[in-house]
Scaffold this motif. Sequence first.
Motif, PDB file in Angstrom:
ATOM      1  N   GLU A 122      20.670   4.881   5.429  1.00 48.06           N
ATOM      2  CA  GLU A 122      21.019   5.890   6.436  1.00 48.06           C
ATOM      3  C   GLU A 122      21.069   5.285   7.831  1.00 48.06           C
ATOM      4  OE1 GLU A 122      19.512  10.319   7.964  1.00 48.06           O
ATOM      5  OE2 GLU A 122      18.519   9.300   6.285  1.00 48.06           O
ATOM      6  N   HIS A 123      20.143   4.365   8.097  1.00 44.87           N
ATOM      7  CA  HIS A 123      20.119   3.675   9.389  1.00 44.87           C
ATOM      8  C   HIS A 123      20.047   2.172   9.106  1.00 44.87           C
ATOM      9  CE1 HIS A 123      19.525   7.471  11.462  1.00 44.87           C
ATOM     10  NE2 HIS A 123      18.506   7.749  10.658  1.00 44.87           N
ATOM     11  N   PRO A 124      21.197   1.502   9.016  1.00 44.28           N
ATOM     12  CA  PRO A 124      21.185   0.066   8.728  1.00 44.28           C
ATOM     13  C   PRO A 124      20.317  -0.705   9.722  1.00 44.28           C
ATOM     14  CG  PRO A 124      23.406   0.941   8.571  1.00 44.28           C
ATOM     15  CD  PRO A 124      22.570   2.037   9.154  1.00 44.28           C
ATOM     16  N   PHE A 184      34.139 -16.147   8.679  1.00 40.19           N
ATOM     17  CA  PHE A 184      35.343 -15.506   8.159  1.00 40.19           C
ATOM     18  C   PHE A 184      35.235 -15.189   6.667  1.00 40.19           C
ATOM     19  CE2 PHE A 184      39.939 -14.936   7.485  1.00 40.19           C
ATOM     20  CZ  PHE A 184      40.252 -14.154   8.586  1.00 40.19           C
ATOM     21  N   PRO A 185      34.766 -16.125   5.826  1.00 39.52           N
ATOM     22  CA  PRO A 185      34.575 -15.762   4.412  1.00 39.52           C
ATOM     23  C   PRO A 185      33.640 -14.568   4.233  1.00 39.52           C
ATOM     24  CG  PRO A 185      34.440 -18.125   4.682  1.00 39.52           C
ATOM     25  CD  PRO A 185      34.456 -17.540   6.061  1.00 39.52           C
ATOM     26  N   SER A 186      32.603 -14.487   5.073  1.00 41.27           N
ATOM     27  CA  SER A 186      31.660 -13.367   4.959  1.00 41.27           C
ATOM     28  C   SER A 186      32.354 -12.038   5.219  1.00 41.27           C
ATOM     29  CB  SER A 186      30.505 -13.547   5.952  1.00 41.27           C
ATOM     30  OG  SER A 186      29.779 -14.711   5.679  1.00 41.27           O
ATOM     31  N   MET A 187      33.176 -11.994   6.268  1.00 47.04           N
ATOM     32  CA  MET A 187      33.860 -10.747   6.594  1.00 47.04           C
ATOM     33  C   MET A 187      34.909 -10.401   5.538  1.00 47.04           C
ATOM     34  SD  MET A 187      34.171 -10.642  10.749  1.00 47.04           S
ATOM     35  CE  MET A 187      35.307 -12.015  10.870  1.00 47.04           C
ATOM     36  N   VAL A 188      35.622 -11.394   5.028  1.00 50.00           N
ATOM     37  CA  VAL A 188      36.590 -11.134   3.958  1.00 50.00           C
ATOM     38  C   VAL A 188      35.870 -10.609   2.719  1.00 50.00           C
ATOM     39  CG1 VAL A 188      38.225 -12.210   2.360  1.00 50.00           C
ATOM     40  CG2 VAL A 188      38.296 -12.780   4.791  1.00 50.00           C
ATOM     41  N   GLY A 189      34.724 -11.222   2.389  1.00 55.68           N
ATOM     42  CA  GLY A 189      33.957 -10.756   1.239  1.00 55.68           C
ATOM     43  C   GLY A 189      33.447  -9.337   1.410  1.00 55.68           C
ATOM     44  N   LEU A 190      32.939  -9.025   2.600  1.00 56.80           N
ATOM     45  CA  LEU A 190      32.448  -7.673   2.862  1.00 56.80           C
ATOM     46  C   LEU A 190      33.586  -6.661   2.857  1.00 56.80           C
ATOM     47  CD1 LEU A 190      29.835  -8.427   5.670  1.00 56.80           C
ATOM     48  CD2 LEU A 190      29.330  -7.628   3.342  1.00 56.80           C
ATOM     49  N   ALA A 191      34.744  -7.052   3.365  1.00 50.70           N
ATOM     50  CA  ALA A 191      35.905  -6.154   3.345  1.00 50.70           C
ATOM     51  C   ALA A 191      36.330  -5.863   1.917  1.00 50.70           C
ATOM     52  CB  ALA A 191      37.061  -6.776   4.129  1.00 50.70           C
ATOM     53  N   LYS A 242      35.378   1.752  -2.522  1.00 54.28           N
ATOM     54  CA  LYS A 242      36.005   2.912  -1.871  1.00 54.28           C
ATOM     55  C   LYS A 242      35.090   3.535  -0.819  1.00 54.28           C
ATOM     56  CE  LYS A 242      38.719   3.920  -6.027  1.00 54.28           C
ATOM     57  NZ  LYS A 242      39.798   3.006  -5.619  1.00 54.28           N
ATOM     58  N   GLY A 243      34.497   2.678  -0.011  1.00 54.33           N
ATOM     59  CA  GLY A 243      33.626   3.143   1.063  1.00 54.33           C
ATOM     60  C   GLY A 243      33.739   2.243   2.268  1.00 54.33           C
ATOM     61  N   PHE A 244      32.788   2.394   3.202  1.00 48.94           N
ATOM     62  CA  PHE A 244      32.770   1.532   4.379  1.00 48.94           C
ATOM     63  C   PHE A 244      31.340   1.449   4.876  1.00 48.94           C
ATOM     64  CE2 PHE A 244      34.247   0.320   8.809  1.00 48.94           C
ATOM     65  CZ  PHE A 244      34.756  -0.899   8.405  1.00 48.94           C
ATOM     66  N   TYR A 245      31.119   0.601   5.844  1.00 50.12           N
ATOM     67  CA  TYR A 245      29.773   0.328   6.323  1.00 50.12           C
ATOM     68  C   TYR A 245      29.398   1.274   7.468  1.00 50.12           C
ATOM     69  CZ  TYR A 245      30.747  -3.707   3.495  1.00 50.12           C
ATOM     70  OH  TYR A 245      31.094  -4.502   2.427  1.00 50.12           O
ATOM     71  N   THR A 263      31.988   3.988  15.513  1.00 50.60           N
ATOM     72  CA  THR A 263      31.955   5.391  15.091  1.00 50.60           C
ATOM     73  C   THR A 263      31.998   5.499  13.574  1.00 50.60           C
ATOM     74  OG1 THR A 263      34.363   5.509  15.287  1.00 50.60           O
ATOM     75  CG2 THR A 263      33.054   6.179  17.199  1.00 50.60           C
ATOM     76  N   PRO A 264      31.377   6.532  13.002  1.00 48.20           N
ATOM     77  CA  PRO A 264      31.439   6.734  11.552  1.00 48.20           C
ATOM     78  C   PRO A 264      32.870   7.013  11.108  1.00 48.20           C
ATOM     79  CG  PRO A 264      29.696   8.059  12.553  1.00 48.20           C
ATOM     80  CD  PRO A 264      30.531   7.527  13.671  1.00 48.20           C
ATOM     81  N   VAL A 265      33.145   6.736   9.836  1.00 48.87           N
ATOM     82  CA  VAL A 265      34.473   7.037   9.298  1.00 48.87           C
ATOM     83  C   VAL A 265      34.427   8.386   8.586  1.00 48.87           C
ATOM     84  CG1 VAL A 265      35.150   4.631   9.038  1.00 48.87           C
ATOM     85  CG2 VAL A 265      33.975   5.773   7.150  1.00 48.87           C
TER      86      VAL A 265
END
Length: 402
Positions: free
Chosen positions: A31-33, A346-353, A360-363, A373-375
Motif C-alpha cells: 500500500e505504501h512502497p 536500463f535492464p532493470s527498468m526494462v525488466g520492471l516494465a 496487467k498492473g503498474f507500480y 500520480t496513481p494510475v
Amino acid sequence: MTREVWITGIGMTSSLGEGLDAHWQAMAEAEHPTPVIDKTTFAPYPVHPMVPLDFSQQIPKGGDRRQMENWQRVGTYTAGLALDDAGIAGNLELLSNTNMVVAAAGGERDLAVDQTILEGVGAAESPEEFINERLSNDLRPTLFLAQLPNLVAGNIAIVHKVTGSSRTFMGEELASVSAVEIAARRIRADQGDIFLAGGAIIAERKDVLLVMSGAGWAWTGEPASVWARPEKGGGIILGSVGTFLVLEAREHAEARGAKPYARLGTVLSGRSRREPGQAAEIAAEQFAAIRKEAGDRRLAMLTSASGLSPLTQEEQGFLAGLIARGELDTVRAVPNMLGTSVEATFPSMVGLAALALSRKGFYRPADDTGFETPVTEAPTAIAVNSWGNWRGEGMGLVEAID
C-alpha cells in the motif's frame, strides 16, 4: 530489421529481494512502497544494500565463487536467474548459441593504497611524482587483472555455459542502454536469435562512494524522493542491483514454446554536452519516436531520474510537459525504490516494465512530492527513460503482447 524482440526471461536482485515476486510485492502490491536503505554503515552516505544471496544456488563451485569479487558474483548469480526464468539453463545446445551483452564498471580498488595516497599527497613536495611513485610501487598487477569488467561475461560463460558471442560495455548508465540496444538491434538484423543482456553494481563500496562524493554527486541528507532532492542541493543515493534479460526473436521463442513477458520495441541512445536544455531536446526526439510506435496504447514511464540538480529538474520539466499534453499517463522514478544503479539501470527498468505489463498492473508511487500520480487504468505500453548523471540519454519502449 523487422523481427520482433520478445523478453522471455528476467533475473533481478536488489535491496528489495531476489526475483520478480519480491519486486512486485514491494513496488506494486504494498500500500505504501518503502525502500530498503542503510543509513549508518557508510554514513553520511545512505545506500540501498543488496539483499543477502546464497551464491551457491547459481554458482555451485566454491572455487568459482572465491575468484570473483562481490559485484561479479551478483552479476553471475542474477544471470543464472534469468536463464532459469527463460527455461534455457542447462540446455547446452541452446546456451552455445546464446550471445551476451554486458554492462559493467571497474572492479573494487585497493583501499589501503588509496588511503595511503590520499593521506600523503597533500604533504608531498611534488604531488604528481608522489602519485606516480605510489601507483607504480603499491598496485598489484594481479589485483588489477582480477577486476576487469569483461570478467563478468567470462564468469557467466564459465559458470552457466553461455558460449555465444560476448561484448562488454563500460560507461555508466549509457553502457546499460547500449547493452539492451545492441542486443535488440542484432536480433532484428538476424545476427542472433537469443541474447543475455544486463548488468550489475554493488553500491556498498567505499571507493565508489568516494568517487561520487568527490564529484559532488553523493546525497548525504535523510533519504528523500529524487524529485525532492534538487531543492536541497541535489544528490544520488546509490543502490546495489543486478538485472539480466533474455531477449529473443519471436519465431525462435515460439519454436521452443517460450512464453514472453512483453515485447521490446525501439531502443534509442544519444549523447549531449549537457548544456541547459540539451538532454531534454534529445529526449523529446526519442519520445516522439516512442510515442509514434506505441500508437493509441496507454503509455506510462519508468525513469532513472537521479536527484541531481539541475539535471533532475530539467527532466521533471520535460516529463511534466508530456503529461500535461496527454502524451503520457504518469511516471515512476525507479531509484526511489532501488537507488541509482548505474550500469544495471536500463535492464532493470526494462525488466520492471515487462513484469508490470505481464501482470496487467503498474507500480504505486513512492514519492511524497505529488509528482507521481496513481494510475486509473493499467498501461499497455511503458517507456523507459535514462539520463546518465554525467552523459548519455537513452529511451526505449516495452509493449504488452496482446
